[in-house]
Design a protein around this motif. Structure first.
Motif, PDB file in Angstrom:
ATOM      1  N   SER A   5      34.478  45.968  41.887  1.00  0.00           N
ATOM      2  CA  SER A   5      33.603  45.727  40.881  1.00  0.00           C
ATOM      3  C   SER A   5      34.033  46.088  39.609  1.00  0.00           C
ATOM      4  CB  SER A   5      32.465  46.503  41.308  1.00  0.00           C
ATOM      5  OG  SER A   5      31.826  46.181  42.621  1.00  0.00           O
ATOM      6  N   THR A  44      29.209  40.617  51.310  1.00  0.00           N
ATOM      7  CA  THR A  44      27.813  40.328  50.979  1.00  0.00           C
ATOM      8  C   THR A  44      27.481  39.832  49.879  1.00  0.00           C
ATOM      9  OG1 THR A  44      27.479  42.258  52.635  1.00  0.00           O
ATOM     10  CG2 THR A  44      25.438  41.705  51.216  1.00  0.00           C
ATOM     11  N   ARG A  45      27.987  40.433  48.815  1.00  0.00           N
ATOM     12  CA  ARG A  45      27.535  40.019  47.279  1.00  0.00           C
ATOM     13  C   ARG A  45      27.994  38.404  47.010  1.00  0.00           C
ATOM     14  NH1 ARG A  45      30.739  43.981  43.386  1.00  0.00           N
ATOM     15  NH2 ARG A  45      32.861  44.187  45.049  1.00  0.00           N
ATOM     16  N   HIS A  49      25.450  34.882  46.891  1.00  0.00           N
ATOM     17  CA  HIS A  49      25.668  34.005  45.610  1.00  0.00           C
ATOM     18  C   HIS A  49      25.292  32.582  45.963  1.00  0.00           C
ATOM     19  CE1 HIS A  49      27.473  31.968  41.946  1.00  0.00           C
ATOM     20  NE2 HIS A  49      27.306  33.059  41.589  1.00  0.00           N
ATOM     21  N   ILE A  94      27.175  37.846  39.258  1.00  0.00           N
ATOM     22  CA  ILE A  94      26.352  38.882  40.237  1.00  0.00           C
ATOM     23  C   ILE A  94      26.034  40.181  39.592  1.00  0.00           C
ATOM     24  CG2 ILE A  94      27.431  39.820  42.465  1.00  0.00           C
ATOM     25  CD1 ILE A  94      28.989  37.243  42.927  1.00  0.00           C
ATOM     26  N   VAL A  96      25.752  44.108  39.792  1.00  0.00           N
ATOM     27  CA  VAL A  96      26.331  45.456  40.424  1.00  0.00           C
ATOM     28  C   VAL A  96      25.780  46.539  39.994  1.00  0.00           C
ATOM     29  CG1 VAL A  96      28.476  45.506  38.864  1.00  0.00           C
ATOM     30  CG2 VAL A  96      28.485  46.421  41.231  1.00  0.00           C
ATOM     31  N   GLU A 144      25.966  50.583  45.895  1.00  0.00           N
ATOM     32  CA  GLU A 144      25.217  49.319  46.658  1.00  0.00           C
ATOM     33  C   GLU A 144      25.190  49.787  48.230  1.00  0.00           C
ATOM     34  OE1 GLU A 144      24.408  46.545  45.372  1.00  0.00           O
ATOM     35  OE2 GLU A 144      25.071  46.558  43.247  1.00  0.00           O
TER      36      GLU A 144
END
Length: 149
Positions: A5, A44-45, A49, A94, A96, A144
């Motif tokens: 990230s 997952t992220r 999206h 996205i 974070v 997260e």
């Protein structure tokens, strides 16, 4: 698989190169062209999206931009959905959490301590929230839920 990230400029050489390779694998997973890693939590992220392949493409573009700035040659033709030249900034960001960024910075510090201690001085100070990858937007919060500790 580690899809950082953190902003690519924070990654040492090993993390940047490994991140590129691992994100290419993640791209294959999202494109349905491999059977392995399909349940990897770091995806997952990207799956959440609206355009997962565009998002992973924009993520790869961000890694490639940093690699190019350092004189490395990452093959842009391997990005399935690179978008237009402004793809990185045109793709919906996205979120974070700041807790995730801090967790990853601590993880990167441990890695660098063993393999590239000279890189440690380039990293943000303890207590400072590090910059996020350009595709990501930092929001307040803990580590997260998808992170494996």
């Amino acid at each position: 698989m580690r899809l950082w990230s953190l902003h690519p400029s924070l990654l040492d050489r090993a993390a940047l190169i490994a991140g590129w390779r691992e994100t290419l694998l993640a791209q294959k997973v999202l494109a349905g062209s491999t059977k392995g890693y399909t349940r990897h939590p770091q995806l997952t992220r990207f799956r959440a999206h609206p355009e997962p392949l565009d998002a992973i493409g924009a993520y790869l573009v961000g890694l490639r931009e940093e690699a190019t700035a350092r004189g490395y040659r990452f093959d842009a033709t391997r990005i399935l959905h690179p978008g237009d030249p402004a793809a990185l900034h045109a793709t919906a960001p996205i979120p974070v959490t700041t807790g995730q960024l801090e967790f990853e910075l601590a993880h990167l510090r441990r890695k660098c301590a063993g393999r590239s201690p000279e890189w440690l001085e380039r990293l943000p100070a303890d207590g400072e929230v590090p910059a996020a990858h350009p595709l990501l937007t930092a929001v307040p919060g803990e580590v997260e839920a998808w992170e494996v500790r």
